[in-house]
Scaffold this motif. Structure first.
Motif, PDB file in Angstrom:
ATOM      1  N   LYS A 212       0.811  -1.223   0.000  1.00 22.16           N
ATOM      2  CA  LYS A 212       0.000   0.000   0.000  1.00 22.16           C
ATOM      3  C   LYS A 212       0.843   1.271   0.000  1.00 22.16           C
ATOM      4  O   LYS A 212       0.341   2.358  -0.282  1.00 22.16           O
ATOM      5  N   ALA A 213       2.119   1.147   0.359  1.00 20.44           N
ATOM      6  CA  ALA A 213       2.948   2.353   0.466  1.00 20.44           C
ATOM      7  C   ALA A 213       3.568   2.759  -0.870  1.00 20.44           C
ATOM      8  O   ALA A 213       4.019   3.890  -1.022  1.00 20.44           O
ATOM      9  N   ASN A 218       1.046   1.774  -7.233  1.00 26.74           N
ATOM     10  CA  ASN A 218      -0.256   1.202  -6.849  1.00 26.74           C
ATOM     11  C   ASN A 218      -1.461   2.131  -6.983  1.00 26.74           C
ATOM     12  O   ASN A 218      -2.605   1.700  -6.850  1.00 26.74           O
ATOM     13  N   LEU A 219      -1.213   3.433  -7.231  1.00 31.77           N
ATOM     14  CA  LEU A 219      -2.287   4.413  -7.015  1.00 31.77           C
ATOM     15  C   LEU A 219      -3.614   4.109  -7.700  1.00 31.77           C
ATOM     16  O   LEU A 219      -4.684   4.280  -7.123  1.00 31.77           O
ATOM     17  N   THR A 220      -3.573   3.685  -8.930  1.00 34.13           N
ATOM     18  CA  THR A 220      -4.843   3.454  -9.641  1.00 34.13           C
ATOM     19  C   THR A 220      -5.074   1.967  -9.910  1.00 34.13           C
ATOM     20  O   THR A 220      -5.801   1.613 -10.832  1.00 34.13           O
ATOM     21  N   LEU A 221      -4.474   1.119  -9.083  1.00 33.63           N
ATOM     22  CA  LEU A 221      -4.688  -0.322  -9.299  1.00 33.63           C
ATOM     23  C   LEU A 221      -6.142  -0.706  -9.074  1.00 33.63           C
ATOM     24  O   LEU A 221      -6.770  -1.367  -9.884  1.00 33.63           O
ATOM     25  N   ARG A 236      -6.671   5.966  -0.123  1.00 31.78           N
ATOM     26  CA  ARG A 236      -7.891   6.555  -0.718  1.00 31.78           C
ATOM     27  C   ARG A 236      -7.736   8.057  -0.891  1.00 31.78           C
ATOM     28  O   ARG A 236      -8.182   8.637  -1.873  1.00 31.78           O
ATOM     29  N   ILE A 237      -7.080   8.710   0.061  1.00 30.09           N
ATOM     30  CA  ILE A 237      -6.890  10.163  -0.072  1.00 30.09           C
ATOM     31  C   ILE A 237      -5.951  10.457  -1.239  1.00 30.09           C
ATOM     32  O   ILE A 237      -6.178  11.381  -2.022  1.00 30.09           O
ATOM     33  N   TYR A 238      -4.909   9.654  -1.369  1.00 33.68           N
ATOM     34  CA  TYR A 238      -4.013   9.811  -2.531  1.00 33.68           C
ATOM     35  C   TYR A 238      -4.820   9.727  -3.824  1.00 33.68           C
ATOM     36  O   TYR A 238      -4.680  10.544  -4.727  1.00 33.68           O
ATOM     37  N   GLN A 239      -5.648   8.708  -3.921  1.00 33.20           N
ATOM     38  CA  GLN A 239      -6.446   8.522  -5.151  1.00 33.20           C
ATOM     39  C   GLN A 239      -7.344   9.727  -5.400  1.00 33.20           C
ATOM     40  O   GLN A 239      -7.446  10.235  -6.514  1.00 33.20           O
TER      41      GLN A 239
END
Ligand code: 26V
Length: 754
Positions: A212-213, A218-221, A236-239
């Motif tokens: 997850k880090a 991983n952002l839009t996986l 989720r906040i990153y996304q």
């Protein structure tokens, strides 16, 4: 036309159609439809809508686009002449995995209606690589695997446009992808989806797990990555920020390109915030505008005039709030702005319940939306009433002028013309084709509501659709169902408030009744489609119990002659398109007050199913329109439910103790037969939950559900003609639930596009 089309398609294939493979034809159709869509793009003048949403559950696009381009029948015929089947070719198309449930499907219906009504309105979202997980069942349990839907031959195309987005102090290049949205005899708009080139699907291990880090990879996986730990919540906040920051840059760039001077942004853009996932667009737009030299106060006013917010749920756990420290970590550039907005909000109201940042340091996204947009809407009349009177009452007192209702709708192109072609054709024979663009014309059907031969024909279409569903289920899952039985369908996200567990208790009850010699009026096939969020334990227990019960019934020939349970694996838009036209009884049984609207209820109605439902969400408006003889309503109403919550005096155990049928059904969960078919851990946990908690008040509605459902079964069995008429009246009264109507209302009252 056929000849011309034939030559064109053969050109795209590079060979005569009868020599081309299914794959080659699919690619040729894709290229041809894309080129035709491209030609329908129009220059935008005036105000343009940006519908920003974490989900767009668009479904497969081939048939839909061919219909909207007006060439479906021609293509089907010419393929048939070449010995090919369009239906087979459609099977090759992967379904984009960009949504979860009603919220995402609504966004897709809205895009279709905007383009059909020739309104300038684009979608803004994320291009998830694996989207929502793919579901399969193993040993009676839900298994989650990645849904690799991107094949390279998709409708979604990369562009050269890249925006910089800064996450936790590091700047990433974010690429814009585009998907053409072609309206029915309308214009072509765009669904803009953002993604990072650096995403790496190889980091997925063991189902849907990943590091997850590792943001760059991983952002839009996935859509809705597991948020049961902090790392997941932060992701989720990153996304969300990736979506809104790239989205805000796109909006400003387009508007400036059309002559906007930042000060007059609201004259060029309307931004509709679809639930709270995109709420960070408010501080992000303010940040970008102040960077351009606009004062903070003016930027706040501009953003308020530009943005509007739709609320899609009153469930507390779905109203997002983030710890300030998470935002500090991911979007330090926004925190000073959010803090200033909080100060400003506190000058408008002293009431702590309307603050943006609460005393524990949580940032409430919905609160920011309500203070700093000009419109707040619910999605069905009852839902909006509840927002005004209870959930958001403090805000309503502060801003009564902002609150309004926009009852949801569905696009009749996909949910009638495409998924039920024979029904659409029959309707056209009776009342002409006007209903395709003016859904209210369906009311003309009422003139035939007592015409025996018309009702007969509609029953035949339903019977054919049931056979088609039975065949499809057999091919897909190897289960055989009896097409003569009544088909009851409950297809929606798995959630306790939607009460699949109430249906489960009914089925157990019915099974035990058969065992004690009371046969039902009609055999019934109960069909479920539902995904449970991976970390939602009780939802998974409910799936497990249904699968175990299905086995228990299957092993008892006497009961199996009267009832069957089928759980459709990996319920998605394609499955819905097969299931909905084949439904007799539409199960809309949420706890009154909890389902904001529902849109499945509208799809089933439009396809001639009769609703068995509570007075919840848009069911209320369906009941109003079809009248009490054409719908089966049961259960407590929302007033009673809200009162029970207020008094906090509901004890499930009292109901369990005092109703022998209910007790018998609940206890059956841990009967030797069920324990042999399923696992004790899951079945006992569900039983305990029902007896000791039952937060969504299943038990008080059990009796009336059983009575009304048995009534519906008897009506279906003993009076076929009356039953057919009920379904027919439902179709005739469905016009109001066209998303064209919803979009017209949004446009007239909120957006003022063009
Ligand atoms: C979303 C999620 C996603 C992750 C797992 C947990 C969870 C819990 C709740 C939600 C709710 C999101 C909001 C939503 O989907 N609302 C639905 O919106 C539809 C369109 O307006 C409406 O018809 C449905 O009644 C409403 O539930």
């Amino acid at each position: 036309m056929n000849k011309e089309l034939n030559a064109k398609l053969a050109g795209y294939c590079g060979k005569p159609i009868d020599e081309a493979s299914k794959e080659e034809i699919y690619l040729a159709l894709l290229a041809m439809a894309q080129e035709m869509s491209e030609q329908k793009k129009e220059k935008t003048t005036g105000r343009k809508l940006y519908y920003i949403s974490a989900e767009f559950l668009i479904g497969k696009l081939l048939s839909n686009n061919l219909i909207n381009l007006g060439i479906y029948e021609d293509v089907r015929e010419l393929l048939e002449k070449a010995g090919k089947s369009l239906a087979d070719i459609e099977e090759l198309e992967p379904e984009p995995s960009l949504g979860n449930g009603g919220l995402g499907r609504l966004a897709a219906c809205f895009l279709d209606s905007l383009a059909t009504l020739k309104l300038p309105g684009d979608g803004v979202g994320l291009r998830y690589h694996c989207g929502l997980f793919r579901q399969n069942f193993k040993d009676g349990l839900q298994n989650e695997t990645p849904d690799y839907w991107i094949t390279g031959n998709d409708w979604v195309k990369p562009t050269e446009t890249v925006y910089p987005v800064t996450l936790a102090g590091r700047t990433y290049p974010v690429r814009l992808y585009e998907l053409a949205v072609t309206g029915y005899e309308g214009r072509t708009n765009s669904l803009n989806l953002f993604d990072l080139d650096s995403i790496d699907e190889q980091i997925i291990t063991n189902g849907i797990h990943f590091d997850k880090a590792d943001i760059a990879k991983n952002l839009t996986l996935f859509l809705y990555p597991d948020d049961s730990d902090d790392a997941g919540r932060i992701l989720r906040i990153y996304q969300q920020y990736l979506m809104v920051s790239a989205g805000a840059q796109l909006i400003l760039e387009e508007c400036v390109g059309r002559g906007c001077h930042y000060h007059d942004l609201a004259a060029y853009a309307a931004v509709q915030i679809n639930d709270t996932h995109p709420s960070l667009i408010i501080p992000e737009l303010i940040r970008l505008l102040t960077e351009k030299g606009i004062t903070f106060d003016e930027a706040v006013q501009i953003v308020t005039d530009t943005c509007a917010y739709t609320n899609h749920t009153i469930l507390a756990e779905a109203l997002e709030k983030w710890p300030r420290s998470f935002l500090e970590q991911v979007v330090p550039q926004l925190l000073p702005i959010i803090e200033k907005l909080d100060v400003l909000a506190r000058t408008r109201s002293k009431n702590a319940s309307t603050a943006i940042i609460d005393s524990k340091g949580y940032v409430h996204m919905a609160h920011m939306d309500i203070h700093f947009t000009h419109s707040v809407n619910g999605v069905a009349a009852l839902h909006t009433q509840i927002l005004k009177n209870s959930e958001l009452a403090d805000f309503y007192r502060l801003y009564p002028e902002k609150f309004n209702n926009k009852t949801n709708g569905i696009t009749f192109r996909r949910w009638l013309l495409a998924c039920n072609r024979s029904l659409a054709a029959e309707i056209e024979k009776l009342i002409g084709g006007g209903f395709k663009k003016d859904a209210d014309e369906l009311e003309k059907l009422l003139a035939f509501a007592d015409d025996a031969s018309v009702l007969e024909k509609f029953s035949e279409i339903k019977a054919d659709n049931k056979k088609a569903l039975a065949d499809w289920l057999y091919r897909k899952q190897g289960v055989k169902i009896n097409p003569e039985a009544m088909f009851s369908i409950q297809a929606k996200r798995l959630h306790e408030y939607k009460r699949q567990q109430l249906n489960l208790l009914f089925l157990i009850h019915q099974f035990l009744e058969i065992r004690s010699g009371h046969r039902p009026a009609t055999p019934i096939v109960s069909i479920f489609g539902a995904k449970a969020a991976p970390a939602y334990t009780i939802a998974k227990d409910i799936i497990h119990a249904l699968l175990a019960l299905s086995q228990v019934i299957g092993a008892d020939p006497e009961a199996a002659a009267y009832m069957q349970i089928v759980f459709v694996e990996n319920y998605n838009v394609a499955a819905a398109e097969k299931m909905i036209p084949a439904c007799d009884l539409s199960e809309q049984i949420s706890l009154a007050s909890k389902e904001a609207s529902g849109t499945g209820n509208m799809k089933f109605m439009l396809n001639g199913a009769v609703t068995l439902g509570t007075m919840d969400g848009a069911n209320v408006e369906i009941a109003q329109r079809v009248g009490s003889t054409n719908i089966y309503i049961f259960g407590q109403n929302s007033r009673q439910v809200i009162e029970r919550y207020r008094k906090n005096d509901y004890h499930a155990a009292d109901w369990y103790d005092s109703d022998p049928n209910l007790k018998r059904a609940i206890d059956f969960l841990i009967s030797p037969e069920m324990l042999a078919a399923g696992r004790e851990e899951h079945l006992s946990r569900l039983r305990n939950e029902l007896i000791h908690k039952d937060w969504f008040q299943t038990l008080p509605d059990f009796n009336s559900y059983v009575v009304r459902k048995q009534q519906a079964m008897a009506d279906y069995a003993y009076n076929k003609k009356e039953w057919a008429k009920k379904g027919f009246v439902n179709i005739a009264k469905a016009g109001f639930f066209s998303s064209d109507r919803t979009i017209r209302e949004y446009n007239e009252k909120i957006w003022h596009l063009g």
